[in-house]
Scaffold this active site. Structure first.
Site, PDB file in Angstrom:
ATOM      1  N   SER A 226      56.173   2.763 -53.382  1.00 55.98           N
ATOM      2  CA  SER A 226      55.342   1.765 -53.085  1.00 55.98           C
ATOM      3  C   SER A 226      55.926   1.259 -51.736  1.00 55.98           C
ATOM      4  CB  SER A 226      55.268   0.615 -54.112  1.00 55.98           C
ATOM      5  OG  SER A 226      54.229  -0.072 -53.630  1.00 55.98           O
ATOM      6  N   ASP A 340      44.679   4.295 -57.438  1.00 59.38           N
ATOM      7  CA  ASP A 340      45.669   3.541 -57.071  1.00 59.38           C
ATOM      8  C   ASP A 340      45.110   2.011 -56.810  1.00 59.38           C
ATOM      9  OD1 ASP A 340      47.888   2.026 -55.858  1.00 59.38           O
ATOM     10  OD2 ASP A 340      48.943   3.728 -55.417  1.00 59.38           O
ATOM     11  N   HIS A 375      49.124   3.391 -59.596  1.00 59.91           N
ATOM     12  CA  HIS A 375      50.224   3.190 -58.602  1.00 59.91           C
ATOM     13  C   HIS A 375      51.661   3.108 -59.357  1.00 59.91           C
ATOM     14  CE1 HIS A 375      51.607   1.416 -54.851  1.00 59.91           C
ATOM     15  NE2 HIS A 375      52.225   0.513 -55.573  1.00 59.91           N
TER      16      HIS A 375
END
Length: 429
Positions: A226, A340, A375
């Protein structure tokens, strides 16, 4: 009745064969699991099966007739686990981050007869050592594989939740890599926020790894998730002589502002990264189309991606904030997800590949884009059910996107891909 779990004690990324024998042909049985995860929270799952004509149930072969998951999945009872108490912390690892996880499986027959067995998922292989690092301003944990070495090295960086990612570093070390899990905020002695993080910290850490660990062939890879995925691409572009390969889990292709991990004093549009005393240009800066409205006022559960998509409509702002990945001096691996909810990692991965292709990047580039996943791509055989969560810094509720089965598939395939990618990268060094 006999319940077998094979192997019953192994690394967390090893799939298990869970089977029941000695049942009556066609008999229905329930398999349930219980694991203590995080701060003492019980996670559980349950599925109902029907024995075959030989009186057996084998999870590598048989789909449940009902329960926590559907379809054939050898480890479905694990990835479909959910906290026993609604709203409990979503942390799936123990209070000691690299500690083993013990799962109890119970088989219940129609007559209420039960049988229990347990199995162990380890993050550290035998001989892996753990050392806390508190020097030269660094706050992290170094895991070293068994044996004298030298070993290739990996630096592991967390995302907008901050902290020190010991579980992933321990697992890298279990596969032969000297792994430094480095904290850069929300770790002892560091800021609680990502705002104004000095990139020289990572330059120091890279030099420290080279000097202290003396990795095999001088190989140091970066692995980040991330915001950490954005960060490893950025660091690879800024310090190409110190970085041998880059692995970006759900990464960003551009520099972002502090966003949800911001210091309230500087706000979510304030800078995240400072380099040589200057904030790096970021996507939200002087952006003509950016709007937080889809995030602030969107339907629950909110998707942070929707706000970022407004910002990506300003081509000039995108170009100013774009990470100069063409400066990376080594192979690049990108792992992304088409659903995501946190930011558009699938699009970002494609942007990075396109830029590297345009500059005729001389090293291998691999992009694994997982359909229907969200995600939270980590590594195999952990629960994937907690799609809505409160951000650990801002506290705001949002969804990471995806669905449990797709997320579980991404966890498994991504980790196999990463290990293959690293092995080839080390061989080519």
């Amino acid at each position: 009745m006999l319940l077998t779990i094979t192997p019953d004690d192994a690394l967390i990324d090893v799939p298990r064969r869970i089977a029941v024998q000695g049942l009556r042909p066609g008999e229905g049985v329930t398999l349930s699991t219980r694991t203590v995860r995080g701060p003492g929270v019980q996670w559980q799952s349950s599925a109902n099966f029907r024995a075959d004509e030989a009186g057996a149930v084998d999870l590598t072969r048989d789909a449940p007739v009902s329960g926590s998951y559907t379809g054939v999945s050898a480890m479905g009872l694990i990835w479909s686990q959910a906290p026993e108490v609604e709203g409990a912390p979503r942390e799936v690892f123990a209070a000691e981050p690299a500690a083993a996880l013990v799962t109890e499986i119970t088989v219940t027959r129609d007559d209420a007869t039960t049988l229990q067995r347990s199995f162990v998922q380890r993050l550290s292989a035998d001989g892996v050592t753990r050392r806390e690092i508190r020097e030269q301003g660094l706050v992290g944990t170094l895991f070293l594989p068994a044996g004298a070495g030298p070993h290739p090295a990996v630096m592991v960086l967390n995302g907008s939740g901050g902290g020190i990612n010991e579980p992933r570093a321990a697992l890298y070390a279990s596969h032969g890599y000297a792994a430094l899990a480095l904290g850069y905020f929300k770790a002892p002695g560091l800021s609680d926020y990502i705002s104004n993080t000095r990139l020289e910290l990572f330059e120091t850490a890279l030099h420290w790894l080279h000097d202290e660990v003396k990795p095999k062939h001088g190989f140091v890879a970066l692995s980040g998730q991330s915001r950490g995925g954005e960060l490893v691409l950025l660091l690879g572009s800024l310090f190409p002589d110190l970085v041998s390969a880059v692995i970006g889990y759900v990464p960003g292709a551009v520099v972002h502002s502090a966003q949800n991990a911001c210091d309230p004093a500087t706000g979510r549009e304030g800078p995240a990264w400072i380099f040589r005393g200057q904030p790096l240009p970021h996507l939200w800066q002087n952006n003509r189309t950016a709007s937080w409205k889809p995030w602030d006022e969107g339907p629950q559960p909110r998707r942070h991606t929707n706000a970022l998509l407004t910002a990506l409509q300003d081509a000039d702002a995108v170009e100013r904030a774009r990470i100069r990945v063409e400066h990376i001096n080594g192979p690049v691996m990108l792992l992304s997800a088409t659903d995501d909810g946190s930011w558009p990692s699938s699009l970002y991965g494609a942007m990075v590949v396109e830029r590297l292709r345009g500059f005729k990047h001389p090293h291998p580039v691999e992009h694994l884009d997982f359909a229907g996943a969200g995600h939270s791509i980590v590594f195999p055989y952990v629960p994937t059910t907690q799609l809505v969560y409160a951000h650990p810094v801002s506290g705001r509720l949002s969804t990471t996107g995806g669905a449990p089965a797709a997320n579980a598939q991404a966890d498994e395939a991504s980790w196999a891909g990463v290990l293959r990618f690293l092995n080839l990268a080390v061989q080519s060094k």
